[in-house]
Enzyme design. Sequence first.
Site, short mmCIF file in Angstrom:
data_model
loop_
_atom_site.label_atom_id
_atom_site.label_comp_id
_atom_site.label_asym_id
_atom_site.label_seq_id
_atom_site.Cartn_x
_atom_site.Cartn_y
_atom_site.Cartn_z
N TYR A 163 -4.56 -11.17 21.45
CA TYR A 163 -3.64 -11.25 22.58
C TYR A 163 -4.38 -11.38 23.92
O TYR A 163 -4.12 -12.31 24.69
CB TYR A 163 -2.73 -10.03 22.61
CG TYR A 163 -1.76 -10.05 23.77
CD1 TYR A 163 -0.67 -10.91 23.76
CD2 TYR A 163 -1.95 -9.24 24.88
CE1 TYR A 163 0.22 -10.96 24.83
CE2 TYR A 163 -1.07 -9.27 25.95
CZ TYR A 163 0.01 -10.13 25.93
OH TYR A 163 0.88 -10.18 26.99
N LYS A 167 -4.66 -14.70 26.65
CA LYS A 167 -4.27 -14.73 28.05
C LYS A 167 -5.44 -15.18 28.94
O LYS A 167 -5.23 -15.84 29.96
CB LYS A 167 -3.75 -13.36 28.48
CG LYS A 167 -2.44 -12.96 27.78
CD LYS A 167 -1.34 -13.99 28.00
CE LYS A 167 -0.01 -13.54 27.39
NZ LYS A 167 1.07 -14.53 27.60
#
Length: 240
Positions: A163, A167
């Site tokens: 994750y 980003k």
Amino acid sequence: MSETKTALVTGANKGIGYEIAAGLGALGWSVGVGSRDVERGEAAVAKLRAAGVDAFGVPIDVTDDASVTVAAELMGERGGLDVLVNNAGITGGTPQEPTLVDPATVRAVVETNVLGVIRVTNAMLPLLRRSPSPRIVNMSSTVGSLTRQTTPGVQTGPISAAYATSKTFLNAVTVQYAKELADTNILINAGCPGFCATDLNGFRGVRTPEQGAAIAIHLATLPDGGPTGTFHDDDGPVPW
């Protein structure tokens, strides 16, 4: 293009995406509610319409080329597009320590959080180019900030090889889009909603989805000549 501005928000059937759609709708915008789940998307549209929002459903799976192409055609039939908010995203679950994470998990997260953004953005760009004040907002996270990740004492959440790194990747892609589109009137920026209570984190967040939507609404409504290629949260610029 009509005088009414039109936005498309991906992942808008719930959580932060729904509140972004609601917030833009409250400004008098026509809002496409992007949702992979058609029934949930229709339910969200009905709820928004009941609140007075000019909302319409846009079935879209950001990981599927054909789905995104159909969504772009639908937006064209609706009259065009002024703002794209790339909000759809997944975390990938656990474990995410780099020594434990399944490479397939990383691949799936990047497919949605990064390649999905590229896929949708490129499909919608012909429509955005026809808008007098086009804006693109990529919903990122401060956990993607390499500066914060490498600063001693700064809390950036658990170790996350899927994750958080997705980003970071998304932030880098946002910068590259801004460089390529620098000679156009398209403003593209990344925004962090903060740690909001959504099903993405088991509702452990400390902010409401409505609070999290504020940064996207701000970046979606920047004035002409506003910043592009930046990363912001509610407190201001975030270091890359």
